[in-house]
Write a protein that holds these residues in place. Structure first.
Motif, short mmCIF file in Angstrom:
data_model
loop_
_atom_site.label_atom_id
_atom_site.label_comp_id
_atom_site.label_asym_id
_atom_site.label_seq_id
_atom_site.Cartn_x
_atom_site.Cartn_y
_atom_site.Cartn_z
N ILE A 16 0.84 -1.20 0.00
CA ILE A 16 0.00 0.00 0.00
C ILE A 16 0.87 1.25 0.00
O ILE A 16 0.59 2.21 -0.72
CB ILE A 16 -0.97 0.00 1.20
N GLN A 17 1.95 1.24 0.78
CA GLN A 17 2.85 2.39 0.79
C GLN A 17 3.48 2.60 -0.59
O GLN A 17 3.58 3.73 -1.06
CB GLN A 17 3.92 2.21 1.86
N PHE A 18 3.88 1.51 -1.23
CA PHE A 18 4.46 1.64 -2.58
C PHE A 18 3.42 2.18 -3.55
O PHE A 18 3.72 3.05 -4.38
CB PHE A 18 5.00 0.30 -3.06
N PHE A 19 2.19 1.66 -3.46
CA PHE A 19 1.10 2.13 -4.31
C PHE A 19 0.90 3.64 -4.14
O PHE A 19 0.81 4.38 -5.12
CB PHE A 19 -0.19 1.37 -3.95
N ARG A 20 0.86 4.11 -2.92
CA ARG A 20 0.70 5.53 -2.65
C ARG A 20 1.92 6.32 -3.12
O ARG A 20 1.80 7.43 -3.62
CB ARG A 20 0.47 5.77 -1.16
N ASN A 62 7.64 15.88 -2.30
CA ASN A 62 7.66 14.48 -1.91
C ASN A 62 7.64 14.31 -0.40
O ASN A 62 6.90 13.49 0.14
CB ASN A 62 8.89 13.79 -2.52
N TYR A 63 8.45 15.09 0.32
CA TYR A 63 8.50 14.98 1.78
C TYR A 63 7.15 15.33 2.39
O TYR A 63 6.63 14.60 3.25
CB TYR A 63 9.60 15.88 2.36
N ALA A 64 6.58 16.44 1.96
CA ALA A 64 5.30 16.88 2.53
C ALA A 64 4.22 15.82 2.33
O ALA A 64 3.51 15.45 3.26
CB ALA A 64 4.88 18.21 1.91
N LEU A 65 4.10 15.31 1.12
CA LEU A 65 3.06 14.32 0.83
C LEU A 65 3.37 12.95 1.45
O LEU A 65 2.46 12.26 1.92
CB LEU A 65 2.85 14.20 -0.68
N SER A 66 4.64 12.57 1.45
CA SER A 66 5.02 11.27 2.02
C SER A 66 4.74 11.19 3.51
O SER A 66 4.22 10.18 4.00
CB SER A 66 6.50 10.98 1.77
N PHE A 86 15.63 12.16 5.14
CA PHE A 86 14.81 12.07 3.93
C PHE A 86 15.57 12.72 2.77
O PHE A 86 15.66 12.16 1.67
CB PHE A 86 13.47 12.77 4.16
N ALA A 87 16.12 13.90 3.04
CA ALA A 87 16.87 14.63 2.02
C ALA A 87 18.15 13.90 1.65
O ALA A 87 18.55 13.87 0.48
CB ALA A 87 17.17 16.04 2.50
N ALA A 88 18.82 13.28 2.63
CA ALA A 88 20.06 12.54 2.35
C ALA A 88 19.80 11.39 1.39
O ALA A 88 20.59 11.17 0.46
CB ALA A 88 20.67 12.03 3.65
N VAL A 89 18.71 10.67 1.60
CA VAL A 89 18.35 9.62 0.65
C VAL A 89 18.14 10.26 -0.72
O VAL A 89 18.59 9.74 -1.75
CB VAL A 89 17.09 8.86 1.12
N ASN A 139 14.67 5.83 -3.98
CA ASN A 139 14.06 6.71 -2.98
C ASN A 139 13.02 5.99 -2.13
O ASN A 139 12.99 6.15 -0.91
CB ASN A 139 13.42 7.93 -3.65
N PHE A 140 12.17 5.19 -2.76
CA PHE A 140 11.16 4.48 -1.98
C PHE A 140 11.83 3.51 -1.01
O PHE A 140 11.53 3.51 0.19
CB PHE A 140 10.18 3.71 -2.86
N ALA A 141 12.73 2.70 -1.51
CA ALA A 141 13.38 1.70 -0.66
C ALA A 141 14.18 2.37 0.45
O ALA A 141 14.10 1.97 1.62
CB ALA A 141 14.27 0.79 -1.50
N GLY A 142 14.95 3.37 0.12
CA GLY A 142 15.75 4.06 1.12
C GLY A 142 14.90 4.70 2.20
O GLY A 142 15.19 4.58 3.40
N ARG A 143 13.85 5.35 1.80
CA ARG A 143 13.00 6.04 2.78
C ARG A 143 12.18 5.04 3.59
O ARG A 143 12.05 5.18 4.81
CB ARG A 143 12.13 7.05 2.05
N LYS A 144 11.65 4.06 2.95
CA LYS A 144 10.83 3.06 3.64
C LYS A 144 11.65 2.30 4.68
O LYS A 144 11.25 2.17 5.83
CB LYS A 144 10.22 2.10 2.62
N PHE A 145 12.80 1.79 4.28
CA PHE A 145 13.53 0.88 5.14
C PHE A 145 14.57 1.55 6.04
O PHE A 145 14.90 1.02 7.09
CB PHE A 145 14.15 -0.25 4.31
N ILE A 146 15.07 2.71 5.65
CA ILE A 146 16.06 3.40 6.47
C ILE A 146 15.40 4.33 7.49
O ILE A 146 15.78 4.39 8.64
CB ILE A 146 17.06 4.17 5.61
#
Length: 153
Positions: A16-20, A62-66, A86-89, A139-146
């Motif tokens: 669901i997170q990936f879908f969004r 991206n940050y605001a919506l994520s 978030f920015a570092a990723v 970006n998705f993987a880094g933000r989701k898992f880190i």
């Protein structure tokens, strides 16, 4: 899975997170690509510089919506530190983005890889499309898992 779950409510479900994130990333891409193209075509900026500026705009969107819609469980309690992570990723993604655009603009364009199908001065646009897919996954993987997946502590 109900359709409503895909669009509303908090979730830790990676699918669901990936879908969004497809929607959020898509919107951030439109902002990024639009600003980059306008800066190059209307303001005559160098494509790599324009991509860097447009990246910052896309990052903020991206940050605001994520953080509002996708990722609610941050490992980082301080918002400023969270944004920095978030920015570092994203900065790693920016490096990937710049390298791919440079490769298309300076290496592939000089060899006319696409022949006469694509004007030499438009290779950066194809590079941006290629980099978008690669950077999106990073970006998705880094933000989701880190940053946001508390279940992986």
């Amino acid at each position: 899975m109900k359709i409503k779950q895909l669009f509303s409510g908090d979730t830790d479900n990676t699918f669901i997170q990936f879908f969004r994130y497809v929607f959020v990333g898509g919107f951030a891409f439109v902002v990024d690509y639009g600003i980059m193209t306008a800066l190059v075509e209307l303001c005559r900026f160098d494509p790599v510089i324009a991509a860097t500026i447009s990246f910052v705009a896309g990052l903020l969107v991206n940050y605001a919506l994520s953080t509002f819609w996708i990722f609610k469980n941050s490992k980082i309690k301080n918002r400023l530190a969270e944004f920095a992570a978030f920015a570092a990723v994203g900065v790693v993604g920016l490096g990937i983005n710049a390298a791919i655009i440079w490769f298309f603009k300076d290496i592939l364009a000089s060899k006319l890889i696409f022949g006469t199908l694509l004007p030499q001065d438009k290779y950066y646009l194809v590079g941006k499309l290629v980099s978008t897919v690669i950077v999106f996954i990073w970006n998705f993987a880094g933000r989701k898992f880190i940053i946001f997946d508390k279940n992986k502590d």
